[in-house]
Design a protein around this motif. Structure first.
Motif, mmCIF file in Angstrom:
data_model
loop_
_atom_site.group_PDB
_atom_site.id
_atom_site.type_symbol
_atom_site.label_atom_id
_atom_site.label_comp_id
_atom_site.label_asym_id
_atom_site.label_seq_id
_atom_site.Cartn_x
_atom_site.Cartn_y
_atom_site.Cartn_z
ATOM 1 N N HIS A 370 -22.863 6.734 20.949
ATOM 2 C CA HIS A 370 -21.504 6.800 20.414
ATOM 3 C C HIS A 370 -21.356 5.864 19.222
ATOM 4 N N ARG A 371 -20.837 6.402 18.131
ATOM 5 C CA ARG A 371 -20.552 5.576 16.959
ATOM 6 C C ARG A 371 -19.041 5.559 16.753
ATOM 7 N N HIS A 372 -18.447 4.398 16.912
ATOM 8 C CA HIS A 372 -17.000 4.258 16.771
ATOM 9 C C HIS A 372 -16.658 3.797 15.355
ATOM 10 N N ASP A 373 -15.706 4.452 14.741
ATOM 11 C CA ASP A 373 -15.253 4.094 13.408
ATOM 12 C C ASP A 373 -13.737 4.150 13.395
ATOM 13 N N GLU A 374 -13.099 3.081 12.937
ATOM 14 C CA GLU A 374 -11.639 3.029 12.928
ATOM 15 C C GLU A 374 -11.031 4.125 12.060
ATOM 16 N N ARG A 375 -11.761 4.529 11.036
ATOM 17 C CA ARG A 375 -11.210 5.530 10.111
ATOM 18 C C ARG A 375 -11.444 6.953 10.584
ATOM 19 N N THR A 376 -12.593 7.207 11.173
ATOM 20 C CA THR A 376 -12.983 8.588 11.470
ATOM 21 C C THR A 376 -13.040 8.924 12.949
ATOM 22 N N GLY A 377 -12.884 7.930 13.827
ATOM 23 C CA GLY A 377 -12.927 8.203 15.253
ATOM 24 C C GLY A 377 -14.319 8.070 15.833
ATOM 25 N N LEU A 378 -14.594 8.817 16.904
ATOM 26 C CA LEU A 378 -15.859 8.725 17.621
ATOM 27 C C LEU A 378 -16.826 9.813 17.169
ATOM 28 N N ASP A 379 -17.967 9.399 16.658
ATOM 29 C CA ASP A 379 -19.057 10.324 16.360
ATOM 30 C C ASP A 379 -20.016 10.327 17.547
ATOM 31 N N PHE A 380 -20.299 11.509 18.064
ATOM 32 C CA PHE A 380 -21.160 11.669 19.240
ATOM 33 C C PHE A 380 -22.487 12.250 18.784
ATOM 34 N N TYR A 381 -23.554 11.555 19.111
ATOM 35 C CA TYR A 381 -24.893 11.949 18.663
ATOM 36 C C TYR A 381 -25.810 12.021 19.879
ATOM 37 N N ALA A 382 -26.584 13.095 20.031
ATOM 38 C CA ALA A 382 -27.494 13.218 21.173
ATOM 39 C C ALA A 382 -28.767 13.950 20.760
ATOM 40 N N THR A 383 -29.881 13.524 21.317
ATOM 41 C CA THR A 383 -31.178 14.153 21.074
ATOM 42 C C THR A 383 -31.711 14.734 22.374
ATOM 43 N N MET A 384 -32.254 15.959 22.300
ATOM 44 C CA MET A 384 -32.834 16.639 23.452
ATOM 45 C C MET A 384 -34.354 16.448 23.447
#
Length: 453
Positions: A370-384
């Motif tokens: 999870h990458r939290h950014d005050e401007r853009t919200g939560l970016d969710f990143y996952a690798t399979m």
């Protein structure tokens, strides 16, 4: 075997011209200056470049990033070149790539000794580190990156705070000390790897060889002064500028992953599409009498309890069996698939999703960040990490999207084995990007480039 966790100290070269002098612009010529106030970076003692042994990559505060060139924006270029001669001419024969030759003047950029680089008859670059006073200029340089979602401003304070310890910044400026571009080098893999990221060029200076000049200087520092074993970066396959620079500068494609970016407004719809595709794949498997072994096709991904259900040793053992060399985690960042990195990533990432066989053997896993950014919200990143098993891959993608929805993510990026791209495309899940030159469509891939000393 895990790497020894002793502190890694960069071998700064005594009296290295790169760090003790700067070239001054003087009517189109360059001359040396020994002014300690302008030298980049200031000469450092070994204690000032100590890298904490617990750092496989950026610290938690700075690790959420989109890597060097994971956009198809032409302002990104993620290769580097080693400066082995006193004067190296760079440039591109393709004016559509902003990486070396000015499309209007057709002039090339020459990279010279010291801290100066002549791009054409009007511009001479000088190199220094980024400074707090550059913040507004950085804002301008990054304004059009990722549609205004660039992470650089959020992590700039950390870069400046840990300059010469956890990060090395390189800024290119003109004769008036105005920012033309910059890039950052970060030690990964406990000092084994120099990670290149955030190469940015001011819109008014693109297409003049600025990016290549910065890359050349930074990779020279990485190899010749800091003693890294290798340099790496990732980029999107649609970023022709970055891929072109990689080839020019001797970086090879180490591996690739497929990329899925479902739209924010349709995460739920996308999850349903994946579920439907999974049912279709399961039905085809049964019709063709190719049903996977018991405990494999029917095994749903299970959320591990803070890594306790899937230990670092288990993941490493699976990687050895499958021949996996790289961990793609922390938002487009690649690490050696080693125990020391696994143990550190457990501290900053979400619990692992695992698939086990009938004997509880580990078959596959996926891992989110999870990458939290005050401007853009939560970016969710996952690798399979599912190898070539299509059914298993679809199950993990579906499970990770559901977790992203529960986390109220504003953006989702999913990486999967590139060998399955054509099958996911046929199922209507994987889009392809269009070549701007000939109109042909190509797979959307995350490409890892690497160059060893």
């Amino acid at each position: 075997m895990a790497t020894n966790r002793r502190a890694w100290i960069a071998p700064w070269a005594e009296g290295d011209e790169l760090f003790t002098s700067i070239m001054q612009y003087n009517g189109g010529s360059s001359s040396s200056s020994s002014s300690s106030t302008s030298a980049w970076p200031a000469k450092a003692s070994s204690s000032s470049v100590l890298v904490p042994p617990s750092l496989p990559g950026p610290t938690p505060a700075s690790s959420p990033s989109l890597a060097n060139s994971c956009s198809d924006d032409a302002s990104f270029a993620g290769a580097s070149s080693s400066l082995s001669t006193a004067s190296t001419t760079t440039g591109s024969n393709n004016s559509n790539n902003n990486n070396g030759k000015d499309s209007n003047t057709n002039k090339q950029c020459k990279v010279k000794d010291g801290n100066s680089s002549r791009c054409d008859e009007r511009t001479t670059l000088r190199f220094r580190r980024l400074q707090k006073e550059d913040e507004e200029a950085v804002r301008v340089v990054t304004a059009d990156v990722y549609g205004g979602r660039d992470y650089v401003l959020a992590v700039l304070p950390q870069w400046l705070l840990h300059e010469g310890q956890k990060h090395w910044t390189l800024a290119a400026v003109d004769a008036k000390d105005e920012l033309m571009g910059f890039e950052v080098l970060t030690p990964y893999d406990f000092g084994r790897t120099g990670w290149l990221e955030a190469l940015r060029v001011h819109p008014g200076h693109r297409g003049k060889g600025v990016a290549l000049s910065i890359q050349g200087k930074l990779i020279s520092q990485a190899f010749n002064t800091l003693g890294f074993q290798r340099v790496r970066y990732t980029t999107h396959s649609s970023n022709s500028t970055s891929c072109h620079l990689a080839a020019r500068c001797g970086l090879r494609t180490a591996t690739s992953w497929g990329v899925l970016n479902p739209k924010n407004s349709s995460f739920v719809t996308f999850a349903k599409q994946v579920a439907a595709a999974r049912e279709l794949v399961g039905g085809q498997s049964q019709d063709q009498s190719k049903r996977p072994s018991k405990g494999r096709r029917k095994a749903e991904p299970v959320l591990a309890d803070d890594g306790g259900f899937a230990t670092a040793e288990e993941l490493r053992k699976l990687a050895l069996a499958k021949g996996w060399k790289y961990l793609l985690q922390s938002y487009w960042k690649a690490f050696d698939f080693e125990l020391d990195n696994l143990e550190e990533l457990f501290k900053t990432h979400e619990p692992v999703l695992v698939t086990r066989g009938s004997q509880q053997e580990l078959l596959a896993f996926s891992w989110a960040y999870h990458r939290h950014d005050e401007r853009t919200g939560l970016d969710f990143y996952a690798t399979m990490y599912t190898d070539d098993d299509l059914d298993c891959t679809l199950r993990h993608i579906e499970a990770q999207v559901q977790l992203a929805i529960e986390a109220n993510a504003s953006a989702v990026t999913l990486m999967y084995p590139a060998s399955l791209e054509s099958k996911l495309h046929d199922l209507g899940l994987a889009d392809r990007h269009k070549d701007p030159v000939d109109g042909t469509k190509h797979p959307k891939l995350c490409k890892l480039f690497e160059r060893n000393r």
